[in-house]
Design an enzyme around this catalytic site. Structure first.
Site, PDB file in Angstrom:
ATOM      1  N   VAL A   1      45.348  28.723  26.242  1.00 45.71           N
ATOM      2  CA  VAL A   1      45.968  29.017  27.533  1.00 45.71           C
ATOM      3  C   VAL A   1      47.150  28.075  27.669  1.00 45.71           C
ATOM      4  CG1 VAL A   1      43.974  30.018  28.707  1.00 45.71           C
ATOM      5  CG2 VAL A   1      44.259  27.558  28.712  1.00 45.71           C
ATOM      6  N   SER A   2      48.198  28.550  28.341  1.00 50.15           N
ATOM      7  CA  SER A   2      49.461  27.820  28.275  1.00 50.15           C
ATOM      8  C   SER A   2      49.559  26.647  29.230  1.00 50.15           C
ATOM      9  CB  SER A   2      50.634  28.773  28.504  1.00 50.15           C
ATOM     10  OG  SER A   2      50.481  29.416  29.737  1.00 50.15           O
ATOM     11  N   SER A   3      48.621  26.490  30.138  1.00 49.49           N
ATOM     12  CA  SER A   3      48.607  25.285  30.970  1.00 49.49           C
ATOM     13  C   SER A   3      47.197  25.055  31.467  1.00 49.49           C
ATOM     14  CB  SER A   3      49.574  25.414  32.156  1.00 49.49           C
ATOM     15  OG  SER A   3      49.179  26.461  32.995  1.00 49.49           O
TER      16      SER A   3
END
Length: 198
Positions: free
Chosen positions: A8-10
């Site tokens: 997941v990107s953050s």
């Protein structure tokens, strides 16, 4: 052995959708690797640990092709590293055509490579479009007068008299800032802004 990789990107994004999909393939938690990294910081410690553990003949599940990289070049590099150097099979759940166990002949490999190139291009293009839409949305909001960031703190009640005393050289900058309960830099910035608007 079967492995699963989730990115997941953050840290505020939820990985549940990917977890459900990969657990549905019977992958045990000790072979599921999860990285929570921003798009700017692509140092993925869990991914690197997983790659070291992978052996020829293992199968790696990912939900979508963009989990392997941030852009076209990275996706291609990781695909090559995994399938050619490590000898690992990859199955992309949301694109069953990208299953390297199928069609190991020349035609099957050609089709998988073609699909991979198209999808990794589409993934990068979509990310660039999202960034462009975000920038356009921010610009439009600012044009409408929307303020971003923390709202400014109100000036203390004694600011005007302290500011006048400072301007009249009855107080030093440090004394004025302390009298208002502000850091020196904040007092000075507020004083300059006050003078420019009055």
């Amino acid at each position: 052995m079967d492995f699963g990789y989730i990115r997941v990107s953050s840290t505020d994004q939820n990985e549940d959708r990917q977890l459900v999909a990969l657990r549905g393939k019977g992958i045990p938690d000790n072979r599921l690797y999860i990285d929570k990294q921003s798009g700017k910081n692509f140092d993925r410690p869990k991914y690197k640990r997983m790659v070291r553990r992978l052996r020829q003949g293992d199968l790696l599940y990912v939900l979508s092709i963009d989990r392997l990289g941030r852009n076209y070049k990275e996706i291609q590099e990781q695909w090559r590293l995994l399938t050619q150097e490590k000898g690992v099979d990859i199955y992309v759940l949301d694109m069953p055509l990208l299953d390297t166990r199928q069609g190991k002949d020349l035609m099957g490999t050609f089709i998988a490579d073609l699909v991979l190139q198209i999808l990794s291009f589409v993934a990068q293009n979509e990310r660039e479009n999202i960034r462009k839409r975000q920038a356009e949305g921010i610009a439009a909001a600012m044009a409408r007068g929307v303020k971003f960031g923390r709202p400014p703190y109100p000036l203390p009640e004694n600011f005007h008299e302290v500011h006048k005393a400072w301007r009249d050289k009855k107080m030093t900058l440090r004394q004025a800032a302390e009298a208002c309960g502000m850091p020196v830099g904040t007092f000075y910035a507020k004083a300059v802004k006050f003078e420019n608007t009055n």
